[in-house]
Design a protein around this motif. Structure first.
Motif, PDB file in Angstrom:
ATOM      1  N   HIS A  64       0.803  -1.226   0.000  1.00  0.00           N
ATOM      2  CA  HIS A  64       0.000   0.000   0.000  1.00  0.00           C
ATOM      3  C   HIS A  64       0.837   1.277   0.000  1.00  0.00           C
ATOM      4  O   HIS A  64       0.311   2.355  -0.278  1.00  0.00           O
ATOM      5  CB  HIS A  64      -0.945   0.006   1.211  1.00  0.00           C
ATOM      6  CG  HIS A  64      -1.893  -1.148   1.233  1.00  0.00           C
ATOM      7  ND1 HIS A  64      -2.895  -1.307   0.304  1.00  0.00           N
ATOM      8  CD2 HIS A  64      -1.988  -2.212   2.074  1.00  0.00           C
ATOM      9  CE1 HIS A  64      -3.569  -2.413   0.567  1.00  0.00           C
ATOM     10  NE2 HIS A  64      -3.030  -2.985   1.634  1.00  0.00           N
ATOM     11  N   ASN A  65       2.126   1.164   0.333  1.00  0.00           N
ATOM     12  CA  ASN A  65       2.931   2.391   0.405  1.00  0.00           C
ATOM     13  C   ASN A  65       4.216   2.340  -0.405  1.00  0.00           C
ATOM     14  O   ASN A  65       4.996   3.290  -0.388  1.00  0.00           O
ATOM     15  CB  ASN A  65       3.259   2.722   1.870  1.00  0.00           C
ATOM     16  CG  ASN A  65       4.401   1.862   2.422  1.00  0.00           C
ATOM     17  OD1 ASN A  65       4.720   0.806   1.885  1.00  0.00           O
ATOM     18  ND2 ASN A  65       5.010   2.308   3.499  1.00  0.00           N
ATOM     19  N   GLU A  66       4.471   1.226  -1.121  1.00  0.00           N
ATOM     20  CA  GLU A  66       5.770   1.068  -1.768  1.00  0.00           C
ATOM     21  C   GLU A  66       6.039   2.136  -2.839  1.00  0.00           C
ATOM     22  O   GLU A  66       7.158   2.641  -2.952  1.00  0.00           O
ATOM     23  CB  GLU A  66       5.931  -0.341  -2.361  1.00  0.00           C
ATOM     24  CG  GLU A  66       4.881  -0.769  -3.347  1.00  0.00           C
ATOM     25  CD  GLU A  66       5.078  -2.214  -3.789  1.00  0.00           C
ATOM     26  OE1 GLU A  66       6.221  -2.680  -3.869  1.00  0.00           O
ATOM     27  OE2 GLU A  66       4.066  -2.886  -4.080  1.00  0.00           O
ATOM     28  N   GLU A  68       4.824   5.250  -3.031  1.00  0.00           N
ATOM     29  CA  GLU A  68       5.069   6.522  -2.359  1.00  0.00           C
ATOM     30  C   GLU A  68       6.438   6.523  -1.683  1.00  0.00           C
ATOM     31  O   GLU A  68       7.181   7.520  -1.742  1.00  0.00           O
ATOM     32  CB  GLU A  68       3.966   6.791  -1.335  1.00  0.00           C
ATOM     33  CG  GLU A  68       4.120   8.112  -0.605  1.00  0.00           C
ATOM     34  CD  GLU A  68       3.044   8.331   0.445  1.00  0.00           C
ATOM     35  OE1 GLU A  68       3.037   9.409   1.066  1.00  0.00           O
ATOM     36  OE2 GLU A  68       2.217   7.408   0.664  1.00  0.00           O
ATOM     37  N   PHE A  69       6.776   5.415  -1.029  1.00  0.00           N
ATOM     38  CA  PHE A  69       8.060   5.293  -0.328  1.00  0.00           C
ATOM     39  C   PHE A  69       9.221   5.499  -1.294  1.00  0.00           C
ATOM     40  O   PHE A  69      10.132   6.291  -1.038  1.00  0.00           O
ATOM     41  CB  PHE A  69       8.153   3.904   0.325  1.00  0.00           C
ATOM     42  CG  PHE A  69       9.357   3.703   1.197  1.00  0.00           C
ATOM     43  CD1 PHE A  69       9.278   3.858   2.560  1.00  0.00           C
ATOM     44  CD2 PHE A  69      10.583   3.351   0.631  1.00  0.00           C
ATOM     45  CE1 PHE A  69      10.401   3.675   3.369  1.00  0.00           C
ATOM     46  CE2 PHE A  69      11.703   3.166   1.424  1.00  0.00           C
ATOM     47  CZ  PHE A  69      11.611   3.336   2.797  1.00  0.00           C
TER      48      PHE A  69
END
Length: 272
Positions: A64-66, A68-69
């Motif tokens: 869910h955040n890869e 953005e990270f």
């Protein structure tokens, strides 16, 4: 540099010496779930001579955040020793991790992938369905029509096929298999390497009877190859005609290998 490190899928003793060495050197650990990783490291410290860096950072990196990270970090992030682990098993197989490899390749960063525990290969070898080739599908779609379509495609491929399945969806999987091919041999592996590891083998109907209500746990499903398709390497019209599935679905499958329209084939099936 970056290291992708597999972790045990059940039995803690399956951790490798190389993994322990990298954990002890890590400045940053990227985790699918930081709570799961911290719990694992606590257990490892109790059993093995493992000391972590005092200022080690635990950072969340999951599906869910890869994106953005990775959009926010610079290549210098990997000037430290960075380890990535998923909750269990090999990162990048039905788990996040592949995007880290792509990031490293695109930015000319050094990276390494350690070998280790993997549920797909463990179940495949345990199944006895030995072949030079197999297909891994991971988790099938949640929606029933999409699930049925993917499963039909898989079992007509001519290869041994392997799936992951959660306990609340296992019986539905077997229901669909029984409808599509009620004679196909299936191998089920539950809770691999754990205390209640279970192997079951048979057709869909037999397996449902043996399972009863004992479906708790994570499952790997290995489906044997269709013998006629496996021998020829192709899917024949006869293979599709013999499937116990609705005529509309048969027409769609036949259309893909004949080039005829679905409507024409459906009308032909109605008068067979």
């Amino acid at each position: 540099m970056l290291y992708l490190v597999p972790t045990p899928i059940g039995n803690i003793a399956d951790i490798s010496l190389r993994a322990l060495e990298l954990f002890s050197k890590a400045d940053k650990i990227l985790c699918e779930d930081t709570r799961v990783t911290k719990q694992l490291l606590c257990i490892l410290q109790e059993r093995y001579p493992l000391e972590l860096q005092q200022n080690i950072q635990f950072l969340s990196f999951h599906s869910h955040n890869e994106k953005e990270f990775l959009s926010k970090i610079e290549s210098s992030f990997f000037d430290d020793e960075v380890v990535y682990v998923s909750d269990a098993g090999m990162p990048g197989i039905s788990d996040p991790g592949a995007s880290l490899v792509v990031f490293a390749q695109q930015n000319n960063l050094q990276y390494d992938v350690l070998p280790g525990a993997n549920a797909v290969l463990t179940a495949y070898v345990a199944s006895g369905f030995y072949s030079k080739e197999f297909l891994f599908y991971g988790f099938l779609p949640h929606k029933l029509k999409e699930k049925e379509s993917q499963l039909q495609k898989a079992i007509l491929s001519g290869y041994v096929t392997i799936f992951y399945e959660s306990p609340h969806r296992l019986l539905k999987f077997l229901d669909i298999m029984e409808k599509i091919d009620n004679k196909r041999e299936i191998f089920l592996a539950k809770e691999l390497t754990k205390r209640y590891q279970t192997y079951l083998k048979g057709d869909a109907k037999t397996l449902k009877q043996e399972l009863g209500n004992n479906i708790k746990g994570e499952w790997v499903i290995v489906v044997s190859a269709n013998e006629s398709t496996a021998q020829s390497g192709t899917i024949s019209q006869e293979d599709i005609q013999q499937l116990d599935i609705p005529k509309k679905q048969k027409a769609k499958l036949l259309s893909k290998i004949t080039g005829k329209s679905v409507k024409e084939l459906y009308n032909d099936l109605l008068f067979c």
